[in-house]
Design a protein around this motif. Sequence first.
Motif, PDB file in Angstrom:
ATOM      1  N   LYS A  16      50.498  46.735  45.408  1.00 13.93           N
ATOM      2  CA  LYS A  16      50.309  47.539  44.185  1.00 13.93           C
ATOM      3  C   LYS A  16      49.641  48.882  44.469  1.00 13.93           C
ATOM      4  N   ASN A  35      41.623  48.246  37.622  1.00 14.54           N
ATOM      5  CA  ASN A  35      41.017  48.212  36.299  1.00 14.54           C
ATOM      6  C   ASN A  35      41.167  46.824  35.679  1.00 14.54           C
ATOM      7  N   SER A  36      40.689  46.658  34.467  1.00 14.60           N
ATOM      8  CA  SER A  36      40.708  45.346  33.829  1.00 14.60           C
ATOM      9  C   SER A  36      42.137  44.860  33.558  1.00 14.60           C
ATOM     10  N   LEU A  37      43.059  45.768  33.323  1.00 19.96           N
ATOM     11  CA  LEU A  37      44.456  45.359  33.133  1.00 19.96           C
ATOM     12  C   LEU A  37      44.998  44.733  34.412  1.00 19.96           C
ATOM     13  N   PHE A  38      44.666  45.322  35.552  1.00 19.33           N
ATOM     14  CA  PHE A  38      45.101  44.751  36.820  1.00 19.33           C
ATOM     15  C   PHE A  38      44.425  43.406  37.057  1.00 19.33           C
ATOM     16  N   MET A  40      44.052  41.106  34.914  1.00 24.65           N
ATOM     17  CA  MET A  40      44.926  40.102  34.304  1.00 24.65           C
ATOM     18  C   MET A  40      46.149  39.831  35.194  1.00 24.65           C
ATOM     19  N   GLU A  41      46.655  40.863  35.849  1.00 23.44           N
ATOM     20  CA  GLU A  41      47.746  40.657  36.810  1.00 23.44           C
ATOM     21  C   GLU A  41      47.281  39.759  37.952  1.00 23.44           C
TER      22      GLU A  41
END
Length: 84
Positions: A16, A35-38, A40-41
């Motif tokens: 990534k 970041n926080s979105l990653f 979750m990934e």
Amino acid sequence: MSQDARNEIRAFITAKFPRMTFTDEQDIFALGFVNSLFAMELVMFIEKAFGTRIPNEELNLDNFRTVARMADLVRRQQSAATAR
């Protein structure tokens, strides 16, 4: 197993963010490229790659800050699953 988990997790992150370099103990969030979105990934990747479910009480950022911590999380979840 722990080193294998580290290798898989590191490979996922590197795919990534190919230009970033980091050690297994470096906080990938503090480095500024995650970041926080990653996060979750990462949760979805770990659950799928290692055939485990991460319970809500383990869904805290500290468990995902470093490759080493994520590998420890995988180990704990797999140990808990085999103990059942």
